[in-house]
Design an enzyme around this catalytic site. Sequence first.
Site, short mmCIF file in Angstrom:
data_model
loop_
_atom_site.label_atom_id
_atom_site.label_comp_id
_atom_site.label_asym_id
_atom_site.label_seq_id
_atom_site.Cartn_x
_atom_site.Cartn_y
_atom_site.Cartn_z
N GLU A 62 -12.57 -54.94 23.40
CA GLU A 62 -12.85 -53.90 24.40
C GLU A 62 -13.82 -54.43 25.45
OE1 GLU A 62 -12.17 -50.93 26.46
OE2 GLU A 62 -11.54 -50.39 24.44
N GLU A 69 -11.30 -56.22 33.72
CA GLU A 69 -11.16 -55.17 34.73
C GLU A 69 -12.17 -55.37 35.86
OE1 GLU A 69 -11.52 -51.46 32.67
OE2 GLU A 69 -9.51 -51.60 31.79
#
Length: 114
Positions: A62, A69
């Site tokens: 994660e 991102e």
Amino acid sequence: MKQLKRFKYTFDGFKTLLLKDHNYLLHIVIAIITIILGYICQLSATEWLFIILAIFLVLTIEAVNTAIECVVDLVTSDYHELAKQAKDIAAFSVMLASIFALITGLVIFLPHIF
């Protein structure tokens, strides 16, 4: 002193994760619940190793997903198919790690519960 400064960057990264990615906080809450349940079920050392592996795998993937991102957003704010693919593949890797964690949890906890 340089050693201590490195920890500052680490904690800055953790703070950024919590602010930018609300799913990360959800993963932490689920990890805490899992650890409490493991304590209640008195897991064996081997079972703990798999639970800890699953927790850290999800949290690590994660974090990498969020980093990807951020980099993609830095490179372009316009829609680009390759940017979409990078984000989608990173998100898929989180899903794979989460499925592994779910299966691991079921295999370990179901016999203790039933």
